[in-house]
Design a protein around this motif. Structure first.
Motif, PDB file in Angstrom:
ATOM      1  N   SER A   1     101.739 -31.164 -19.190  1.00 17.72           N
ATOM      2  CA  SER A   1     102.962 -31.081 -18.893  1.00 17.72           C
ATOM      3  C   SER A   1     103.227 -30.037 -17.703  1.00 17.72           C
ATOM      4  O   SER A   1     103.912 -30.310 -16.739  1.00 17.72           O
ATOM      5  CB  SER A   1     103.704 -30.532 -20.113  1.00 17.72           C
ATOM      6  OG  SER A   1     103.010 -29.259 -20.485  1.00 17.72           O
ATOM      7  N   VAL A   2     102.402 -28.721 -17.546  1.00 17.30           N
ATOM      8  CA  VAL A   2     102.399 -27.643 -16.592  1.00 17.30           C
ATOM      9  C   VAL A   2     102.057 -28.599 -15.156  1.00 17.30           C
ATOM     10  O   VAL A   2     102.578 -28.713 -14.089  1.00 17.30           O
ATOM     11  CB  VAL A   2     101.581 -26.713 -16.785  1.00 17.30           C
ATOM     12  CG1 VAL A   2     101.465 -25.823 -15.578  1.00 17.30           C
ATOM     13  CG2 VAL A   2     102.082 -25.914 -18.063  1.00 17.30           C
ATOM     14  N   TYR A   3     100.909 -29.600 -15.140  1.00 16.06           N
ATOM     15  CA  TYR A   3     100.396 -30.131 -14.082  1.00 16.06           C
ATOM     16  C   TYR A   3     101.810 -31.263 -13.802  1.00 16.06           C
ATOM     17  O   TYR A   3     101.829 -31.521 -12.480  1.00 16.06           O
ATOM     18  CB  TYR A   3      99.287 -30.959 -14.374  1.00 16.06           C
ATOM     19  CG  TYR A   3      98.819 -31.940 -13.371  1.00 16.06           C
ATOM     20  CD1 TYR A   3      98.414 -31.376 -12.068  1.00 16.06           C
ATOM     21  CD2 TYR A   3      98.999 -33.260 -13.575  1.00 16.06           C
ATOM     22  CE1 TYR A   3      97.875 -32.501 -11.153  1.00 16.06           C
ATOM     23  CE2 TYR A   3      98.595 -34.147 -12.524  1.00 16.06           C
ATOM     24  CZ  TYR A   3      97.892 -33.743 -11.480  1.00 16.06           C
ATOM     25  OH  TYR A   3      97.702 -34.477 -10.177  1.00 16.06           O
ATOM     26  N   ASN A   4     102.294 -32.125 -14.374  1.00 14.10           N
ATOM     27  CA  ASN A   4     103.130 -32.845 -14.140  1.00 14.10           C
ATOM     28  C   ASN A   4     104.530 -32.258 -13.751  1.00 14.10           C
ATOM     29  O   ASN A   4     104.965 -32.900 -12.787  1.00 14.10           O
ATOM     30  CB  ASN A   4     103.573 -33.710 -15.417  1.00 14.10           C
ATOM     31  CG  ASN A   4     104.282 -34.978 -15.233  1.00 14.10           C
ATOM     32  OD1 ASN A   4     103.995 -35.537 -14.178  1.00 14.10           O
ATOM     33  ND2 ASN A   4     104.709 -35.435 -16.262  1.00 14.10           N
ATOM     34  N   ASN A   5     104.932 -31.050 -14.304  1.00 13.48           N
ATOM     35  CA  ASN A   5     106.029 -30.576 -13.618  1.00 13.48           C
ATOM     36  C   ASN A   5     105.894 -29.925 -12.235  1.00 13.48           C
ATOM     37  O   ASN A   5     106.733 -29.777 -11.508  1.00 13.48           O
ATOM     38  CB  ASN A   5     106.609 -29.327 -14.722  1.00 13.48           C
ATOM     39  CG  ASN A   5     107.201 -29.812 -16.016  1.00 13.48           C
ATOM     40  OD1 ASN A   5     107.525 -30.946 -15.788  1.00 13.48           O
ATOM     41  ND2 ASN A   5     107.040 -28.821 -16.864  1.00 13.48           N
ATOM     42  N   LYS A   6     104.673 -29.292 -12.129  1.00  4.91           N
ATOM     43  CA  LYS A   6     104.076 -28.853 -10.717  1.00  4.91           C
ATOM     44  C   LYS A   6     104.165 -30.157  -9.252  1.00  4.91           C
ATOM     45  O   LYS A   6     104.451 -29.977  -8.408  1.00  4.91           O
ATOM     46  CB  LYS A   6     103.061 -28.045 -10.781  1.00  4.91           C
ATOM     47  CG  LYS A   6     102.985 -26.590 -11.333  1.00  4.91           C
ATOM     48  CD  LYS A   6     101.631 -25.818 -11.225  1.00  4.91           C
ATOM     49  CE  LYS A   6     101.831 -24.867 -11.919  1.00  4.91           C
ATOM     50  NZ  LYS A   6     100.356 -23.893 -11.903  1.00  4.91           N
ATOM     51  N   LYS A   7     103.628 -31.147 -10.219  1.00  2.79           N
ATOM     52  CA  LYS A   7     103.481 -32.176  -9.207  1.00  2.79           C
ATOM     53  C   LYS A   7     105.038 -32.901  -8.922  1.00  2.79           C
ATOM     54  O   LYS A   7     104.976 -33.290  -7.772  1.00  2.79           O
ATOM     55  CB  LYS A   7     102.793 -33.392  -9.917  1.00  2.79           C
ATOM     56  CG  LYS A   7     102.196 -34.653  -9.172  1.00  2.79           C
ATOM     57  CD  LYS A   7     101.558 -35.770 -10.004  1.00  2.79           C
ATOM     58  CE  LYS A   7     101.206 -36.656  -9.022  1.00  2.79           C
ATOM     59  NZ  LYS A   7     100.597 -37.803  -9.823  1.00  2.79           N
ATOM     60  N   LYS A   8     105.858 -32.610  -9.530  1.00  4.35           N
ATOM     61  CA  LYS A   8     107.225 -32.978  -9.233  1.00  4.35           C
ATOM     62  C   LYS A   8     107.943 -32.242  -8.104  1.00  4.35           C
ATOM     63  O   LYS A   8     108.366 -32.177  -7.319  1.00  4.35           O
ATOM     64  CB  LYS A   8     108.139 -33.013 -10.382  1.00  4.35           C
ATOM     65  CG  LYS A   8     107.959 -34.484 -11.377  1.00  4.35           C
ATOM     66  CD  LYS A   8     108.645 -34.102 -12.537  1.00  4.35           C
ATOM     67  CE  LYS A   8     108.336 -35.423 -13.871  1.00  4.35           C
ATOM     68  NZ  LYS A   8     109.125 -35.431 -14.520  1.00  4.35           N
TER      69      LYS A   8
END
Length: 83
Positions: free
Chosen positions: A76-83
């Protein structure tokens, strides 16, 4: 009683390799066996080898659970940073 509890833990371990519905079903089964174990009391604890196996399974499941929770958090942290 201890053997049934051990089998429930093993089913839970196997369900981690499967889908979430299997984990939920195995968790419910384990909870029912744990409640039965509590009602029966501690008189059946003379099988120390079973207790050692149960302890090892619980530790392993705890580690697996912690690992999976960390994966979810990191994703979830990775996904948020990717956006």
């Amino acid at each position: 009683m201890i053997v049934e509890f051990t089998k429930s833990l093993e089913h839970l371990e196997d369900s981690f390799k499967s889908d979430p519905k299997s984990v939920i079903a195995s968790t419910i089964e384990l909870e029912n066996n744990l409640n039965n174990f509590k009602k029966a009391g501690l008189s059946n604890l003379s099988h120390s080898s079973h207790l050692q196996n149960i302890t090892k399974l619980i530790e392993k499941l705890s580690i697996l659970n912690e690992y999976k929770l960390n994966l979810v958090k990191e994703f979830s942290v990775y996904n948020n940073k990717k956006k």
